[in-house]
Design a protein around this motif. Structure first.
Motif: not given
Length: 474
Positions: A346, A373, A375, A402-405, A407, A411-412, A415, A443
């Motif tokens: 990440n 991953g 944001r 994976v884009w946490s903001r 999602a 989120r991460y 996951h 992470m």
């Protein structure tokens, strides 16, 4: 202590119930108004609870005093491990952390079960033997795995590659801790004959634990002169700190030698003064013609730019000189064969992943699975365009972004890893190695937990012991 206090509360409640029954039975028998026995019973119960809690706290305080905070344990044959342990303990204390410094012959399993964190500095003597002070602990405590699931640890293993069983006792200690359920704070640091770069890497981890990134170097790196030839913002408008792509070339072309997974040690400057070194994962291979870094601007609580990131991303002049040396990090090199490779990271961890993928492409090793991953997909594309191009060209077998903001549910990267459980198990059955690069906080432990949930502790420990699970985390 909370569990014991809970037991005390239950005991006090039982006292209240018993006294209540006695009061009701007595009142029913006499059928007259008795003195306020319930108030008296409640007071007695509270006194009993206070007594038990005080006893529990005293015993817990005694246990805490016995452990004394972070354990720093040394197993030395000639005194070098002891010296390094003392430096480690001093660095942690300077960060305001309580430290319990012990020789391994003073350590018991109860110390480890009571501790939450422990750092081990372990020598190897003879032809791979444990040092003399470790004889009892090695022969008794380490015969079988213990129950140390609540312990987070780090190991500095000292040895000499001239001997066949390099760092044998440190490796055996690391394996035993893993088998006992303890969680590594970071991968074991192996030191070949006092190698200064490896010792600085250990100091880097210690400084991170202590929260003192400005700690003076124990040994100053032998820097070379490089020049900053490119600085490009990768994520304008990001919710996170600005990330920059940097390119550097050495004044002496002979220094253009490194392998994917190696580390750049940089000496930032302030008004001409060389500051403590900073470490960065190298994002390129020599064939790219420059050493690439991906650096995020860091700021302190007062808003001031970080020493290393501020120097590289803002203060150093484009075209100006940079103090830099490459430190070999063979524990994170790409596999030499064409086995499948799972790459997880990440943020600025894209640097290590990018260099490894470039190496795999150069070797025509195509079974690569990348999970990365950040944001926001529209903004935080730290070399993601390259990953997508390599995936379309068939150099990456599977790419998970994976884009946490952005999602809703996933989120991460950890996951995503859990949701891909069947594919993960098959990849490992096919002989895959796993490389993780990026954040030590959040992470890395999240990925480790996901791997263990899907594969099981025994499999993950076996991957680590056999060199198929490696991490470059910071």
């Amino acid at each position: 202590m909370n569990a014991r206090i809970g037991q005390a509360a239950i005991g006090a409640l039982l006292v209240v119930l018993a006294l209540l029954c006695w009061h009701l039975q007595d009142s029913a028998a006499v059928q007259v108004t008795s003195p306020p026995r319930m108030a008296w019973a409640g007071g007695l119960a509270l006194a009993w609870m206070a007594f038990v809690i005080a006893r529990v706290r005293r015993s817990t305080d005694a246990a805490t005093q016995e452990v004394g905070g972070i354990l720093v344990v040394h197993a030395s044959q000639t005194g070098f491990s002891t010296e390094l342990a003392e430096r480690t303990a001093a660095a942690l204390k300077n960060g305001g952390l309580p430290v319990d410094l012990r020789s391994l012959d003073e350590l018991t399993l109860s110390h480890l079960t009571q501790a939450s964190q422990a750092l081990f500095i372990a020598s190897t003597t003879g032809e791979g033997d444990a040092p003399d002070v470790a004889t009892l602990f090695h022969g008794e405590a380490m015969r079988t795995p213990a129950r140390l699931r609540g312990l987070a640890y780090g190991v500095l293993a000292l040895g000499d590659r001239d001997y066949d069983d390099f760092c044998a006792f440190g490796r055996e200690l690391d394996d035993w801790l893993r088998a006992s359920g303890a969680s590594p704070l970071f991968d074991r640091v192996d030191v070949d004959n006092g190698d200064e770069g490896s010792l600085r890497h250990w100091q880097h981890h210690v400084a991170h634990l202590a929260g003192t990134p400005g700690m003076a170097d124990w040994v100053r790196p032998a820097y070379q002169t490089w020049r900053l030839v490119e600085r490009r913002l990768l994520n304008p408008g990001s919710l996170g700190g600005p990330c920059f792509h940097l390119a550097l070339i050495p004044d002496d072309p002979a220094h253009m030698v490194w392998a994917a997974g190696d580390i750049a040690e940089v000496g930032p400057r302030a008004e001409g003064t060389i500051l403590p070194h900073r470490e960065y994962s190298i994002a390129s291979i020599p064939e790219d013609g420059a050493l690439h870094l991906v650096v995020r601007q860091m700021r302190g609580k007062d808003g001031a730019l970080g020493l290393g990131s501020g120097w590289l991303t803002e203060r150093a002049a484009l075209g100006g000189t940079i103090d830099l040396r490459v430190r070999r990090n063979p524990g994170f090199h790409a596999p030499s064969d064409d086995r499948p490779l799972l790459l997880i990271g990440n943020g600025t961890g894209i640097a290590g992943l990018r260099a490894l993928v470039k190496t795999r492409i150069a070797r025509a090793h195509r079974r690569n699975w990348v999970i990365f991953g950040e944001r926001q997909a529209a903004i935080d594309r730290l070399h993601v365009d390259e990953l997508e191009a390599w995936s379309e060209a068939g150099h990456i077998e599977r790419l998970d972004l994976v884009w946490s903001r952005d999602a809703v549910a996933v989120r991460y990267v950890q996951h995503r890893l859990r949701l891909a459980d069947d594919a993960l198990r098959q990849f490992v059955r096919d002989g895959a190695s796993i490389h993780v690069c990026g954040s030590l906080d959040g992470m890395a432990p999240g990925v480790d937990a996901a791997l263990r949930a899907v594969l099981g502790d025994a499999t993950v420990n076996h991957l680590a012991v056999t060199g198929r699970y490696r991490r470059d985390v910071y």
